[in-house]
Design an enzyme around this catalytic site. Structure first.
Site, PDB file in Angstrom:
ATOM      1  N   ASN A 211       0.871  -1.178   0.000  1.00 52.21           N
ATOM      2  CA  ASN A 211       0.000   0.000   0.000  1.00 52.21           C
ATOM      3  C   ASN A 211       0.909   1.229   0.000  1.00 52.21           C
ATOM      4  OD1 ASN A 211      -1.801   2.038   0.471  1.00 52.21           O
ATOM      5  ND2 ASN A 211      -2.705   1.115   2.316  1.00 52.21           N
TER       6      ASN A 211
ATOM      7  N   ARG B  38      -2.733  -1.979  -3.418  1.00 47.86           N
ATOM      8  CA  ARG B  38      -3.937  -1.173  -3.225  1.00 47.86           C
ATOM      9  C   ARG B  38      -3.884   0.005  -4.193  1.00 47.86           C
ATOM     10  NH1 ARG B  38      -5.257   3.248   1.184  1.00 47.86           N
ATOM     11  NH2 ARG B  38      -7.471   3.415   0.766  1.00 47.86           N
TER      12      ARG B  38
ATOM     13  N   HIS C  63     -13.127   3.390   0.214  1.00 47.77           N
ATOM     14  CA  HIS C  63     -13.167   2.382   1.296  1.00 47.77           C
ATOM     15  C   HIS C  63     -13.817   1.076   0.833  1.00 47.77           C
ATOM     16  CE1 HIS C  63     -13.353   5.750   4.566  1.00 47.77           C
ATOM     17  NE2 HIS C  63     -12.105   5.396   4.351  1.00 47.77           N
TER      18      HIS C  63
ATOM     19  N   ARG D 203     -12.252  16.307   7.091  1.00 48.73           N
ATOM     20  CA  ARG D 203     -13.019  16.630   5.878  1.00 48.73           C
ATOM     21  C   ARG D 203     -14.411  17.130   6.243  1.00 48.73           C
ATOM     22  NH1 ARG D 203     -11.527  11.092   3.624  1.00 48.73           N
ATOM     23  NH2 ARG D 203      -9.464  11.414   2.728  1.00 48.73           N
TER      24      ARG D 203
ATOM     25  N   GLU E  55      -8.276  -4.361   5.470  1.00 55.42           N
ATOM     26  CA  GLU E  55      -8.177  -4.143   4.025  1.00 55.42           C
ATOM     27  C   GLU E  55      -7.062  -4.980   3.407  1.00 55.42           C
ATOM     28  OE1 GLU E  55      -8.341   0.065   5.098  1.00 55.42           O
ATOM     29  OE2 GLU E  55      -9.431   0.388   3.238  1.00 55.42           O
TER      30      GLU E  55
END
Ligand code: ADP
Length: 401
Positions: A8, A91, A180, A241, A384
């Site tokens: 990743n 990823r 996600h 955010r 993940e």
């Protein structure tokens, strides 16, 4: 042993894990940080062995070299050679609407990742750097890409289109993609397995609540809707955010404050959310500490976070025409019982009833709803990397058959 290396790579970091797939066991995990910057370093953990070093890491290629050198020379998990690794799973954040499953790395696939980089500039180019480093350093070992957007490819056009002139979709592919996806897929499948029910016929809402947060509505194992949009900025209020905001307010602020698009982007992505409203922190634990001391803005930020989640759950119950399973995952979803309690409060109209006692302190795979309630509520830790490893192995095995 069937081994998959999961990579990743971010703009200045690279995480990797060596996973024994049939046993779902993480053998080695590593993190190379501040790539291309001063003070770069790495830390690799295998069982109870830890290796850490401050060392100049110029680029992603060197980061991969560090990982491979460790795996072939010093790892307690002995590799005879790199060919003991079945495949490398990378990823990739943005796969546009091209990829509805994992794919082998080819020049065409790399070109698409580059092309979609315009939508995820912070991520896709860095992901590509990791892929190219592995291609160069691990010749002959299958390289696979797993996209964060793939799981959301089942959304219907009326769900993913925005109400803007259609030509902008045609010209720039502006639409909802979500993010996600790898987490939502892993968690929803774990929930189905844990409950011993069929994906077909099950209506599920997964709340991935971390620093970045998103909610996904899933029916028959397929995504119906998800809260993140063209980019991860849309939807819930997050650590830094803003989430949903009237676009007119954005234009108003740009005019009043003479902000460039880049500056506005920085405000909405990095300076808003829990951090922006509270003025204290993007970290939920620090926010709750401040609330305990009576800080009103921390309390406001917390209430906004909860309210928007409740509102999204409500709209997804409408989208699904019902709800069977509600799942909490990621840093906050897995660990913060108070947030889970606040979200489930006054949701009995939907059949959502939390068992406060079981919920208290729960931080692992478990059912936390009241027995016999219409909706089953779960905590499911996300993973993940495990999902990427599984999809990589599946693809590699399918080719060798
Ligand atoms: P990211 O989106 O960066 O992967 P995480 O999933 O790690 O984020 O979530 C970060 C959030 O989870 C923070 O707000 C933090 O307060 C919360 N969190 C993480 N671990 C714990 C814990 N053990 N207890 C309570 N909250 C936690």
């Amino acid at each position: 042993m069937q081994l998959v290396l999961v990579v990743n790579s971010g703009s200045s970091s690279m995480k990797f894990q060596l996973i024994d797939i049939p046993n779902e066991k993480k053998l080695v995990r590593g993190l190379v940080e501040k790539i291309g910057m001063e003070n770069s370093s790495y830390r690799i953990i295998a069982g109870n062995q830890i290796e850490e070093k401050q060392i100049e890491v110029k680029d992603h290629r060197q980061a991969v070299e560090i990982a491979l050198d460790y795996l072939t020379h010093r790892s307690p998990v002995h590799l005879n050679s790199l060919s003991d690794i079945d495949g490398v799973g990378h990823r990739v954040v943005q796969g546009g609407s091209t990829f509805d499953k994992a794919a082998f790395v080819t020049p065409e696939v790399k070109e698409k990742i580059r092309e979609y980089g315009i939508m995820a500039p912070l991520h896709n180019y860095a992901n590509l750097a990791g892929i190219e480093a592995c291609e160069a350093l691990m010749p002959g070992i299958p390289q696979v890409v797993v996209f964060d957007t793939t799981f959301h490819q089942t959304m219907a056009p009326e769900v993913y289109h925005y109400g803007i002139p259609y030509k902008y979709y045609e010209k720039y592919r502006v639409r909802r993609y979500g993010a996600h996806g790898t987490s939502h897929k892993y968690v929803s499948e774990k929930a189905i397995e844990f409950l011993g029910v069929q994906a077909k016929g099950t209506k599920m809402i997964v709340c991935h609540l971390g620093n970045g947060s998103s909610i996904t509505a899933i029916k028959d194992g397929k995504v119906v809707d998800t809260s993140m949009g063209f980019t991860p900025l849309e939807g819930l209020m997050m650590g830094t955010r803003s989430g949903d905001i009237d676009p007119a307010a954005v234009m108003f602020l740009m005019e009043q404050e003479h902000l460039t698009p880049k500056e506005m982007d920085e405000i909405l992505n990095k300076k808003s959310g829990l951090l922006g409203v509270s003025g204290i922190s993007n970290d939920m634990r620090e926010l709750e500490d401040a609330m305990t001391c009576g800080n009103k803005r921390a309390e406001l930020a917390h209430k906004m976070f909860i309210y928007r989640i409740k509102k999204t759950i409500g709209s997804y119950v409408a989208a699904l025409n019902g709800l069977d399973v509600l799942v909490f995952t990621a840093g906050i979803g897995e660990n913060n019982d108070y947030v889970r309690e606040m979200i489930c409060q006054d949701m009995d109209f939907f059949g959502i009833k939390l068992d406060a006692k079981i919920n208290h302190g729960m931080d692992h795979l478990a059912e936390i709803g009241e027995k016999g309630a219409p909706v089953r509520i779960l905590v499911v830790p996300t993973d993940e990397e495990m999902e990427i490893a599984k999809e990589t192995e599946e693809l590699v095995l399918s080719r060798s058959k």
